[in-house]
Design a protein around this motif. Structure first.
Motif, short mmCIF file in Angstrom:
data_model
loop_
_atom_site.label_atom_id
_atom_site.label_comp_id
_atom_site.label_asym_id
_atom_site.label_seq_id
_atom_site.Cartn_x
_atom_site.Cartn_y
_atom_site.Cartn_z
N THR A 26 -13.39 -5.83 -8.62
CA THR A 26 -11.96 -5.67 -8.35
C THR A 26 -11.32 -4.85 -9.47
O THR A 26 -10.52 -3.94 -9.21
CB THR A 26 -11.28 -7.06 -8.24
OG1 THR A 26 -11.93 -7.78 -7.20
CG2 THR A 26 -9.81 -6.94 -7.91
N TYR A 37 -2.56 5.34 -6.51
CA TYR A 37 -2.24 4.12 -5.73
C TYR A 37 -0.93 4.29 -4.94
O TYR A 37 -0.89 4.06 -3.73
CB TYR A 37 -2.17 2.92 -6.68
CG TYR A 37 -1.84 1.61 -6.03
CD1 TYR A 37 -2.82 0.85 -5.39
CD2 TYR A 37 -0.53 1.11 -6.05
CE1 TYR A 37 -2.50 -0.37 -4.80
CE2 TYR A 37 -0.22 -0.12 -5.48
CZ TYR A 37 -1.21 -0.84 -4.85
OH TYR A 37 -0.89 -2.06 -4.26
N TYR A 46 2.73 -0.26 4.12
CA TYR A 46 2.49 -1.40 3.22
C TYR A 46 3.81 -2.09 2.97
O TYR A 46 4.61 -1.62 2.16
CB TYR A 46 1.86 -0.89 1.92
CG TYR A 46 1.54 -1.97 0.91
CD1 TYR A 46 0.75 -3.05 1.24
CD2 TYR A 46 2.03 -1.89 -0.39
CE1 TYR A 46 0.45 -4.03 0.31
CE2 TYR A 46 1.73 -2.86 -1.34
CZ TYR A 46 0.93 -3.93 -0.97
OH TYR A 46 0.65 -4.90 -1.89
N PRO A 49 5.42 -5.67 -0.56
CA PRO A 49 6.44 -5.75 -1.61
C PRO A 49 7.85 -5.91 -1.03
O PRO A 49 8.67 -6.67 -1.55
CB PRO A 49 6.30 -4.41 -2.36
CG PRO A 49 4.90 -3.97 -2.09
CD PRO A 49 4.61 -4.44 -0.69
N ALA A 73 -0.43 -9.80 -10.83
CA ALA A 73 -1.03 -8.71 -10.05
C ALA A 73 0.04 -7.64 -9.80
O ALA A 73 0.25 -7.19 -8.68
CB ALA A 73 -1.60 -9.23 -8.73
N CYS A 74 0.67 -7.24 -10.88
CA CYS A 74 1.83 -6.33 -10.77
C CYS A 74 1.41 -4.93 -10.34
O CYS A 74 2.26 -4.15 -9.89
CB CYS A 74 2.60 -6.29 -12.07
SG CYS A 74 1.65 -5.60 -13.45
N LEU A 78 5.27 -1.53 -8.10
CA LEU A 78 6.10 -1.32 -6.89
C LEU A 78 7.11 -2.44 -6.69
O LEU A 78 8.26 -2.19 -6.29
CB LEU A 78 5.19 -1.24 -5.65
CG LEU A 78 4.30 -0.02 -5.50
CD1 LEU A 78 3.44 -0.14 -4.24
CD2 LEU A 78 5.14 1.24 -5.45
N CYS A 96 -5.25 -7.39 -13.90
CA CYS A 96 -6.58 -7.29 -14.52
C CYS A 96 -6.96 -5.84 -14.80
O CYS A 96 -7.89 -5.57 -15.56
CB CYS A 96 -7.63 -7.95 -13.63
SG CYS A 96 -7.82 -7.16 -12.02
N SER A 97 -6.29 -4.90 -14.16
CA SER A 97 -6.69 -3.50 -14.28
C SER A 97 -5.83 -2.78 -15.33
O SER A 97 -4.62 -2.64 -15.16
CB SER A 97 -6.56 -2.80 -12.91
OG SER A 97 -6.43 -1.41 -13.08
N MET A 100 -4.02 0.19 -13.81
CA MET A 100 -2.82 -0.16 -13.04
C MET A 100 -1.70 -0.50 -14.01
O MET A 100 -0.54 -0.11 -13.78
CB MET A 100 -3.10 -1.34 -12.10
CG MET A 100 -4.02 -1.01 -10.95
SD MET A 100 -3.37 0.22 -9.78
CE MET A 100 -2.66 -0.79 -8.52
N LEU A 117 -7.77 -11.20 -16.28
CA LEU A 117 -8.45 -11.42 -15.00
C LEU A 117 -8.22 -12.88 -14.63
O LEU A 117 -8.90 -13.78 -15.14
CB LEU A 117 -9.94 -11.11 -15.14
CG LEU A 117 -10.77 -11.26 -13.88
CD1 LEU A 117 -10.29 -10.33 -12.76
CD2 LEU A 117 -12.25 -10.99 -14.16
N LEU A 118 -7.24 -13.10 -13.78
CA LEU A 118 -6.85 -14.47 -13.45
C LEU A 118 -7.97 -15.19 -12.72
O LEU A 118 -8.60 -14.63 -11.83
CB LEU A 118 -5.57 -14.47 -12.61
CG LEU A 118 -4.40 -13.76 -13.29
CD1 LEU A 118 -3.18 -13.76 -12.38
CD2 LEU A 118 -4.07 -14.41 -14.63
N GLY A 137 0.09 -9.44 -2.87
CA GLY A 137 -1.26 -8.89 -2.66
C GLY A 137 -2.27 -9.40 -3.66
O GLY A 137 -3.27 -8.74 -3.93
#
Ligand SMILES: C[S@@+](CC[C@H](N)C(=O)[O-])C[C@H]1O[C@@H](n2cnc3c(N)ncnc32)[C@H](O)[C@@H]1O
Length: 203
Positions: A26, A37, A46, A49, A73-74, A78, A96-97, A100, A117-118, A137
């Motif tokens: 992931t 993205y 999508y 949000p 997971a921001c 967006l 986690c990224s 991002m 990384l939750l 998401g």
């Protein structure tokens, strides 16, 4: 720049969660998607949000400029962008990224951005302080495990609002996740950890 070779179907596939055990995948996936993205999502309808933020717009009773928001997971930011349009100002983001998070930083909206990384790693946020905890998401197999929901509740102040929007993905892993999530939410309700304000399935 979007690489032009990405079709709607390709983007949809990329955004689907992996199997439970693949959390490192992931991170890799979202690191690789980060730069394009927002443009890639423009190819899809999508709405997640918007669903979350519309819900807050109607249901959040506090003074928006003052409240503290934790966004899990921001992604690229967006959700915070939409919330800022409604007058929300104070955001802490977790994802986690790293890539991002770099995109999220460019929005200039977050006071703090934290990489975690939750699931394997603890939620890097103080307990009992946030007026709004939001995640879009994030809840699915291969993303944040079900156990994270309880942690999210703990970071909210008493009377605070937790707002989660998840896709209704098909497949055994996602369906198993949904059942586990429903069980956990019910247990939390039984223990008075939270009270559902609204449960809504997208049309
Ligand atoms: C579908 S994107 C949603 C991003 C953003 N909330 C939005 O709506 O545009 C999922 C995000 O969750 C992050 N993510 C997935 N699993 C995670 C985990 N276990 N811990 C932290 N972040 C995670 C990914 O890196 C990605 O940024």
């Amino acid at each position: 720049m979007s690489d032009g070779s990405r079709t709607v179907d390709k983007v949809k596939t990329l955004l689907k969660p992996f199997k439970d055990s693949d959390l490192q995948q992931t991170i890799k996936l979202y690191d690789s998607l980060a730069e394009t993205y927002d443009q890639d999502l423009d190819m899809l309808t999508y709405r997640a949000p918007h669903l979350a933020v519309d819900f807050l717009d109607v249901n959040f009773p506090g003074v928006r400029e003052k409240v503290q928001i934790l966004e899990v997971a921001c992604g690229s930011g967006l959700v915070a962008k939409l919330m800022a349009e409604l007058g929300f100002r104070h955001f802490v983001g977790v994802d986690c990224s790293k890539r991002m998070l770099d995109q999220a930083a460019k929005t200039g909206l977050y006071q703090d951005l934290r990489q975690a990384l939750l699931g394997p790693e603890p939620l890097p946020a103080q307990t009992g302080v946030f007026d709004v905890v939001i995640g879009v998401g994030a809840l699915d197999a291969g993303f944040a495990p079900v156990s994270v929901v309880r942690d999210l509740c703990h970071t909210a102040r008493p009377g605070g609002m937790v707002c989660m929007v998840r896709g209704d993905h098909r497949g055994a892993a996602s369906e198993g996740y949904r059942e586990d999530l429903q069980r956990e939410l019910q247990l939390m309700e039984d223990k008075w950890l939270w009270r559902p304000a609204l449960k809504q399935s997208p049309r």
